[in-house]
Write a protein that holds these residues in place. Structure first.
Motif, PDB file in Angstrom:
ATOM      1  N   GLY A  98      -9.998  -1.038   6.442  1.00  0.00           N
ATOM      2  CA  GLY A  98      -9.151  -1.719   7.406  1.00  0.00           C
ATOM      3  C   GLY A  98      -8.475  -0.744   8.364  1.00  0.00           C
ATOM      4  O   GLY A  98      -9.078   0.240   8.804  1.00  0.00           O
ATOM      5  N   PHE A  99      -7.231  -1.018   8.692  1.00  0.00           N
ATOM      6  CA  PHE A  99      -6.478  -0.168   9.611  1.00  0.00           C
ATOM      7  C   PHE A  99      -6.250   1.225   9.020  1.00  0.00           C
ATOM      8  O   PHE A  99      -6.191   2.211   9.747  1.00  0.00           O
ATOM      9  CB  PHE A  99      -5.137  -0.830   9.944  1.00  0.00           C
ATOM     10  CG  PHE A  99      -4.312  -0.042  10.916  1.00  0.00           C
ATOM     11  CD1 PHE A  99      -4.702   0.084  12.238  1.00  0.00           C
ATOM     12  CD2 PHE A  99      -3.161   0.603  10.502  1.00  0.00           C
ATOM     13  CE1 PHE A  99      -3.953   0.820  13.134  1.00  0.00           C
ATOM     14  CE2 PHE A  99      -2.406   1.342  11.392  1.00  0.00           C
ATOM     15  CZ  PHE A  99      -2.802   1.439  12.705  1.00  0.00           C
ATOM     16  N   ASN A 100      -6.141   1.310   7.698  1.00  0.00           N
ATOM     17  CA  ASN A 100      -5.942   2.610   7.058  1.00  0.00           C
ATOM     18  C   ASN A 100      -7.137   3.521   7.285  1.00  0.00           C
ATOM     19  O   ASN A 100      -6.982   4.741   7.370  1.00  0.00           O
ATOM     20  CB  ASN A 100      -5.695   2.434   5.560  1.00  0.00           C
ATOM     21  CG  ASN A 100      -4.373   1.785   5.290  1.00  0.00           C
ATOM     22  OD1 ASN A 100      -3.421   1.961   6.037  1.00  0.00           O
ATOM     23  ND2 ASN A 100      -4.309   1.009   4.233  1.00  0.00           N
ATOM     24  N   LEU A 121      -9.084   8.902  12.664  1.00  0.00           N
ATOM     25  CA  LEU A 121      -8.603   9.207  14.010  1.00  0.00           C
ATOM     26  C   LEU A 121      -8.261  10.689  14.231  1.00  0.00           C
ATOM     27  O   LEU A 121      -8.667  11.246  15.256  1.00  0.00           O
ATOM     28  CB  LEU A 121      -7.406   8.314  14.345  1.00  0.00           C
ATOM     29  CG  LEU A 121      -6.957   8.330  15.795  1.00  0.00           C
ATOM     30  CD1 LEU A 121      -8.059   7.804  16.695  1.00  0.00           C
ATOM     31  CD2 LEU A 121      -5.707   7.505  15.963  1.00  0.00           C
ATOM     32  N   PRO A 122      -7.552  11.375  13.355  1.00  0.00           N
ATOM     33  CA  PRO A 122      -7.258  12.790  13.628  1.00  0.00           C
ATOM     34  C   PRO A 122      -8.511  13.647  13.760  1.00  0.00           C
ATOM     35  O   PRO A 122      -8.602  14.492  14.650  1.00  0.00           O
ATOM     36  CB  PRO A 122      -6.427  13.233  12.413  1.00  0.00           C
ATOM     37  CG  PRO A 122      -5.872  11.977  11.854  1.00  0.00           C
ATOM     38  CD  PRO A 122      -6.860  10.904  12.156  1.00  0.00           C
ATOM     39  N   PHE A 123      -9.498  13.416  12.902  1.00  0.00           N
ATOM     40  CA  PHE A 123     -10.731  14.201  12.986  1.00  0.00           C
ATOM     41  C   PHE A 123     -11.516  13.868  14.247  1.00  0.00           C
ATOM     42  O   PHE A 123     -12.111  14.742  14.874  1.00  0.00           O
ATOM     43  CB  PHE A 123     -11.590  13.964  11.737  1.00  0.00           C
ATOM     44  CG  PHE A 123     -10.895  14.356  10.470  1.00  0.00           C
ATOM     45  CD1 PHE A 123     -10.658  15.687  10.178  1.00  0.00           C
ATOM     46  CD2 PHE A 123     -10.454  13.396   9.586  1.00  0.00           C
ATOM     47  CE1 PHE A 123     -10.000  16.057   9.020  1.00  0.00           C
ATOM     48  CE2 PHE A 123      -9.804  13.743   8.422  1.00  0.00           C
ATOM     49  CZ  PHE A 123      -9.574  15.087   8.143  1.00  0.00           C
ATOM     50  N   LEU A 124     -11.500  12.612  14.644  1.00  0.00           N
ATOM     51  CA  LEU A 124     -12.174  12.199  15.863  1.00  0.00           C
ATOM     52  C   LEU A 124     -11.518  12.839  17.085  1.00  0.00           C
ATOM     53  O   LEU A 124     -12.209  13.323  17.985  1.00  0.00           O
ATOM     54  CB  LEU A 124     -12.150  10.671  15.974  1.00  0.00           C
ATOM     55  CG  LEU A 124     -12.888  10.057  17.148  1.00  0.00           C
ATOM     56  CD1 LEU A 124     -14.377  10.339  17.032  1.00  0.00           C
ATOM     57  CD2 LEU A 124     -12.628   8.570  17.197  1.00  0.00           C
ATOM     58  N   VAL A 165       0.811  -1.214   0.000  1.00  0.00           N
ATOM     59  CA  VAL A 165       0.000   0.000   0.000  1.00  0.00           C
ATOM     60  C   VAL A 165       0.847   1.267   0.000  1.00  0.00           C
ATOM     61  O   VAL A 165       0.343   2.355  -0.252  1.00  0.00           O
ATOM     62  CB  VAL A 165      -0.979   0.042   1.195  1.00  0.00           C
ATOM     63  CG1 VAL A 165      -2.035  -1.005   1.069  1.00  0.00           C
ATOM     64  CG2 VAL A 165      -0.248  -0.070   2.501  1.00  0.00           C
ATOM     65  N   PHE A 166       2.138   1.126   0.260  1.00  0.00           N
ATOM     66  CA  PHE A 166       3.011   2.297   0.254  1.00  0.00           C
ATOM     67  C   PHE A 166       3.349   2.750  -1.165  1.00  0.00           C
ATOM     68  O   PHE A 166       4.031   3.745  -1.349  1.00  0.00           O
ATOM     69  CB  PHE A 166       4.300   1.999   1.022  1.00  0.00           C
ATOM     70  CG  PHE A 166       4.037   1.650   2.453  1.00  0.00           C
ATOM     71  CD1 PHE A 166       3.576   2.604   3.336  1.00  0.00           C
ATOM     72  CD2 PHE A 166       4.220   0.361   2.907  1.00  0.00           C
ATOM     73  CE1 PHE A 166       3.319   2.288   4.648  1.00  0.00           C
ATOM     74  CE2 PHE A 166       3.970   0.032   4.228  1.00  0.00           C
ATOM     75  CZ  PHE A 166       3.514   0.998   5.096  1.00  0.00           C
TER      76      PHE A 166
END
Length: 163
Positions: free
Chosen positions: A102-104, A110-113, A92-93
């Protein structure tokens, strides 16, 4: 001596014809880099950190453009197929923006949360400060009536002296 000279001439003629074939082959592989679909595909690739380099001076970027051009123009692969190919080869890089699953997906959200949670915390802290600020003067204004009577009598005595 004539035979050696003849062999050298034949060898030079043969090598020059190979050079001409190679030039013709490389001339065939010049693709239309202005195609909007092609540019959109290439812009999504990370290119080993060379995606922001100049195409004219960066050998790595030129190789990526040639590879993607071969897939896009010669093989007729779509944008998604090309990106999937690079994701399968390099992970994915290989793309600038990882897929949102998924984890992405957690990394995207997360930052917006966290920003939202911080605004909620700040809101409640400010609300508590304001509530405490209004309660404090109410407590300070509760004087005893006896003290008010003493002050009132002192003021009355001083007033009588000057009247």
């Amino acid at each position: 001596m004539k035979r050696i000279f003849g062999l050298v001439c034949v060898f030079m003629l043969f090598s020059s014809s190979l050079h001409a074939v190679a030039e013709e082959k490389s001339a065939k592989q010049s693709y239309d880099y202005t195609n909007s679909e092609f540019k959109a595909t290439v812009d999504m690739l990370y290119m080993d950190g060379h995606s922001n380099d100049d195409l004219a001076s960066c050998q790595v970027k030129q190789e990526y453009y040639q590879d993607v051009g071969g897939m896009f123009f010669d093989k007729g692969m779509s944008k998604d197929e090309i990106l999937d190919y690079y994701k399968n080869e390099l992970g994915v890089f290989a793309v600038n923006a990882p897929p949102g699953k998924g984890f992405n997906l957690v990394l995207w959200v997360l930052p917006f949360l966290l920003i939202f949670i911080m605004f909620i915390i700040i809101y409640y802290v400010v609300k508590r400060w304001k509530r405490n600020q209004f309660e404090a003067p109410v407590e300070e204004q509760t004087y005893s009536n006896e003290l008010d009577d003493v002050y009132a009598s002192m003021i009355e005595e001083e007033r009588k002296k000057f009247v």
